[in-house]
Structure formats: structure tokens, C-alpha cells
Motif scaffolding. Sequence first.
Motif, short mmCIF file in Angstrom:
data_model
loop_
_atom_site.label_atom_id
_atom_site.label_comp_id
_atom_site.label_asym_id
_atom_site.label_seq_id
_atom_site.Cartn_x
_atom_site.Cartn_y
_atom_site.Cartn_z
N GLN A 1 -97.75 -20.73 -14.55
CA GLN A 1 -98.54 -21.93 -14.23
C GLN A 1 -99.69 -21.63 -13.27
OE1 GLN A 1 -95.91 -25.72 -13.80
NE2 GLN A 1 -94.71 -24.02 -13.07
N GLN B 1 -92.25 -21.73 -25.93
CA GLN B 1 -93.13 -22.55 -26.75
C GLN B 1 -93.54 -23.79 -25.98
OE1 GLN B 1 -90.99 -24.35 -30.22
NE2 GLN B 1 -89.19 -23.45 -29.27
N ASN B 2 -94.66 -24.34 -26.40
CA ASN B 2 -95.16 -25.54 -25.75
C ASN B 2 -94.76 -26.75 -26.58
OD1 ASN B 2 -96.60 -27.58 -24.60
ND2 ASN B 2 -98.40 -26.32 -24.20
N LEU B 3 -93.88 -27.56 -26.03
CA LEU B 3 -93.36 -28.72 -26.78
C LEU B 3 -94.07 -30.01 -26.36
CD1 LEU B 3 -89.62 -27.69 -26.50
CD2 LEU B 3 -90.99 -27.64 -28.58
N ASP B 4 -95.12 -29.86 -25.58
CA ASP B 4 -95.84 -31.06 -25.12
C ASP B 4 -96.76 -31.58 -26.21
OD1 ASP B 4 -94.57 -30.74 -22.75
OD2 ASP B 4 -96.24 -29.75 -21.76
N GLN B 5 -97.16 -32.84 -26.04
CA GLN B 5 -98.16 -33.39 -26.94
C GLN B 5 -99.50 -32.74 -26.63
OE1 GLN B 5 -95.81 -36.16 -26.12
NE2 GLN B 5 -95.11 -35.61 -28.14
N HIS C 1 -102.66 -33.31 -25.77
CA HIS C 1 -103.72 -34.19 -25.30
C HIS C 1 -105.03 -33.42 -25.22
CE1 HIS C 1 -101.09 -37.43 -24.44
NE2 HIS C 1 -100.33 -36.69 -23.67
N ILE C 2 -104.90 -32.20 -24.73
CA ILE C 2 -106.08 -31.38 -24.53
C ILE C 2 -105.86 -30.16 -25.44
CG2 ILE C 2 -107.39 -30.05 -22.85
CD1 ILE C 2 -105.96 -31.95 -20.73
N GLU D 1 -105.37 -26.50 -24.49
CA GLU D 1 -104.24 -26.08 -23.66
C GLU D 1 -102.93 -26.09 -24.42
OE1 GLU D 1 -105.80 -26.89 -19.17
OE2 GLU D 1 -104.14 -28.07 -19.95
N GLN E 1 -100.89 -24.25 -26.03
CA GLN E 1 -100.62 -22.85 -26.32
C GLN E 1 -99.26 -22.52 -25.74
OE1 GLN E 1 -104.12 -21.41 -24.18
NE2 GLN E 1 -102.82 -20.80 -22.51
N ARG E 2 -98.77 -21.32 -26.04
CA ARG E 2 -97.48 -20.92 -25.52
C ARG E 2 -97.52 -20.83 -24.00
NH1 ARG E 2 -93.80 -19.23 -28.36
NH2 ARG E 2 -92.97 -17.95 -26.71
N LYS E 3 -96.35 -21.03 -23.38
CA LYS E 3 -96.27 -20.88 -21.93
C LYS E 3 -96.25 -19.41 -21.55
CE LYS E 3 -92.80 -23.55 -22.11
NZ LYS E 3 -91.58 -24.33 -21.95
#
Lengths: 277, 277
Positions: free
Chosen positions: B41, B223-227, B229-230, B233, B235-237
Motif C-alpha cells: 500500500q 487479487q483485487n476484489l474491489d469495485q 471505481h477508478i 487502480e 490491479q492486483r495487490k
Amino acid sequence: MTDSINFHNATAEDILSLDKIRATLQRMEDTIVFRLIERTQFAYNRRMYEDGAFPELRDKEHWTGSWLAWNLKEVESSHAKLGRWTAPDEYPFTSLASLPAPILQPVDYPDLLHPHHVNVSQEVLRFYTEDIVPRIAARKDGVEDDRQYGSSAICDVEALSAINRRVHFGMFVSESKFRADPAAFVPRIRARDREALAGLITKPAVEAILLKRVAQKAEIYGQNLDQAHIVDERQRKIQSQEVVRLYKEFIVPLTKEVEVDYLLERYVRPTDAGSTG
Amino acid sequence: MTDSINFHNATAEDILSLDKIRATLQRMEDTIVFRLIERTQFAYNRRMYEDGAFPELRDKEHWTGSWLAWNLKEVESSHAKLGRWTAPDEYPFTSLASLPAPILQPVDYPDLLHPHHVNVSQEVLRFYTEDIVPRIAARKDGVEDDRQYGSSAICDVEALSAINRRVHFGMFVSESKFRADPAAFVPRIRARDREALAGLITKPAVEAILLKRVAQKAEIYGQNLDQAHIVDERQRKIQSQEVVRLYKEFIVPLTKEVEVDYLLERYVRPTDAGSTG
């Protein structure tokens, strides 16, 4: 990956964009799930949460509170030196007056929240220790105390800190929504109409998606990908319904409370009022 | 889920069972992956790793080392009070002489490892700060310093601690394999034959499975399980090949070194020798 808001390198407008806030809230879900999973390695260890249950703390550290509270104080003191509690999105469990001063020069954070007294850390502490830990740490073999008090406390401090940040982050949601449409908020703030304010900041559809997403994260991160050397232990690291329950029964309602409390305390400028006509 | 060994409630035989050790090592992979993901992060923040780069530390804390080393010392002091470094599987980065005494009565751990001087913490620190962080924290936008030194250091301390425990855990593997077949080990220990000892404890097939499993864990947890929005961004963590590389190039070889170093120091009883005929 840097979905999270960086308070050091962003303008107030950037930080308070609802997209950015939502991305940050979603990234926090991963952290919360990871940390709850880490806690499930250890038993409930009720003794850790009882005031005075460790006479060594009283004798050697003059501490009459719980083992967990002492651990929170230790970690939060160390993070106070890092300046953690001067950040606008961080709230300690220990009272600020008992924590040391930061070592680094204070960061010049952009003007975000209005001054307020909102702090629900003690509520977070209560539901986490009373409702969450006993359930996620429940073990098939029935062991309720495994004497791993140090490791358990380290996990508790980390999980609590992530949940607390999540709940208090609601104030950014309130501030963002207020700034987008002060005319909608000002009359309700003046009338101290909690229900109407909650209605303005709540979106049931967003909440439903959140719970679904949290269930998915817990389902995926909580699976056991290890080889089954010992068949009986090949089980999930965490039950996803426990994470959903944490959000549904505790995090979401308490965040809403924070959001409304903040709005009720928020300074309303004459121009804000004026814009209501 | 409690795959991990509990040193408080187990016999030496239970702890040194190879199945139990393997289950513990596998559970540690999850922790390591989680903590590396948390570190991604924040930016690399090279300044944190340079001695004397924070004059505030010198002025206020009389500390001439790096920001990270100071953070390690702070956290490890607090964990020393919890008794963490008296556990047979825990090794601090800070020298034990600089850390405070435990508050709780010492735990009566079963007799596991023979006395030894194996400690590769400084090697772990080196490869983590020089080879791992600059790569996992590399950002698309090219930002190498985001000033989030407090948060980055907290993540570093946690990731380092998990990796260090993993590497030193090799000694339990050595001890377990020695006890199972002293006759195979004693002549090689006496001959100080590192290569033959490494051969006795290494299983290429197990290593291949390990790397595959670690890749799978990094793939799934990262993996990125977020929606989205942007969009940019989403992409994988973390890139799973970075986690595999950490294991393949650093953790696995260094663990092997620990395993052999421990065997070379291990006390060999006349009866062990006798059993070789």
C-alpha cells in the motif's frame, strides 16, 4: 496497489472525493479480513479481557486494567511517537493524554474534518472483545484458553486498529456528502434530525453490495490452501458469515452513528445555511 | 483453525512431528503473503532504511541507526515484555541485550532444540530491505517516497517478523529429522559435511510443491476484489511471481543454511554416535 488515500500527498478535494473514500473503505476490508484470520490461530483466552487478571501487570507495570488494554497502550504509545494519532483518520483506544508526543515534525495535513469530539473506540472494543473474538476463535476441540496471550494480543491490537479506523472513516463520508450538497444537510443539522441525516448518507443498495463483497473476500481469503497432512485440520481459516455479521451488526451501524454524530457537531457556516434559501 | 504449533500446550514429540512442522510452515505462508500485501500500500521510502536519515531520531531518541531499525527496537521491546523472545521459535532483529525483561513468569517450554547460536536475522533484514521492498512497493506512477514512514514501518516490522520466524523454524525441521534417524546424521556432523547434511534435509519434490502452493496463495490473496471505481487502480495487490521469488531466492536457501548451521552445532551424544554402529 495504492487504493488508499495518502493524506500526505493529496488535496482536500482529492481526499474527500467519494470514489477515493469508497476505494479506501474497500481496501480496508481486506486488512480487516486478514487480521481476523490471523486472530483465529489462537483460542478465545477470555482472561486477556478481564481487568486485573494478570497480577504481574499490577506488580511490574502498575496496571490494573486488562492484558489487552495494556497491550493497546504499549503499541499505541509506540505509534504515538510515529505521529500516528495526529493523522485525521486515526483514533487510539488509549486516551491521548496518556500517550507520548510524536518524534517527527507534525505533517501539515489538508483541512478536512471540522473539529469534533466523535470517538467510538470504546464501543468498538466492546463488540470486538465480547461478540467477535469468542466466535471467530471458537475451536472444535473446545479449548478456550491456549495461554498464547502475547500472540493473541498482538493480533487483537491489529484487528481492533483496522476496525476502528474503518468505523471513524465514516466522518469523511459525511464531510464529502455535506460539501456536495450543504442545502440538503443544513436544515436537518439545525433540527438535529438524526433519522433524516442517516437517510441522507445511507444507501441500502451500496450496503447490500458491501456485504456481498465482504462475504466474497472472507470466502476467498479464508480458505485453507494448505496440504491436508492432518485431515481434521483441513478447514477454513474463518467462516465468512462471521465476517459478514461483524460488518452487518457492528461496523455498518456504528459507522452510521459516527457519520450522524459528526454531522450534528459540524460547524455550519452562514453561507451553508444561506444556500438552503 | 489452529494449524500452528502451540508451544504452551504440546509435548516435544508433538511439536517435532514433521506433519505438525509442515502444517505450521504452511500456515506461515499465509501470514507472509498477507503482510507483504499490506506493505504494497505504501511506496518504497528508501529513506527509512538509511542510517541517520531522520535527524529527529538522533535528537530526541539518541538513535543513529535507521528509521526501520528504531521501529524494530520499539516493537521488539514491547514484545520482549510479553515474553516473545523466550519462545523457542522467535528471534528478534534487535540484540537481546537491548531488550527489556518479560513481565509474565517464563513459560516452561518443553525441551526442543539444543543450545545454539544460529541467528540469521541480519541476513533477513538485508534481503527484505534491499531486494523485496523495492520491488513489491514499486508503483506505476513512479512515486518512490510517499512520506508514509510510520505506516510503512509498521508493515515492514510485521512482514520481517513473519519471514524471520519462518527461516529460523528450519531448526525444528533439522531437530525432527535428526531424532528420526541419528545414525544418518552423526557421521556427517562429525565430518562437518555441509553438503551431505543439506542433502539429508532437502527434498526437491517438497520444495517444488511449496513454490507452487505459495504462487497459488499469492495469486488468490493478492487479487483485487474491489469495485473498479477508478479503472487504473483495478490491479492486483501483489504480483505472485514476487512472492515466489522471495521464497525461491531467499527464504528457501536461507532456511537450508539455518538447518545445516544448527545441525553442525547440535550436541551429539555418545549414544547417537553409537547407533551408527
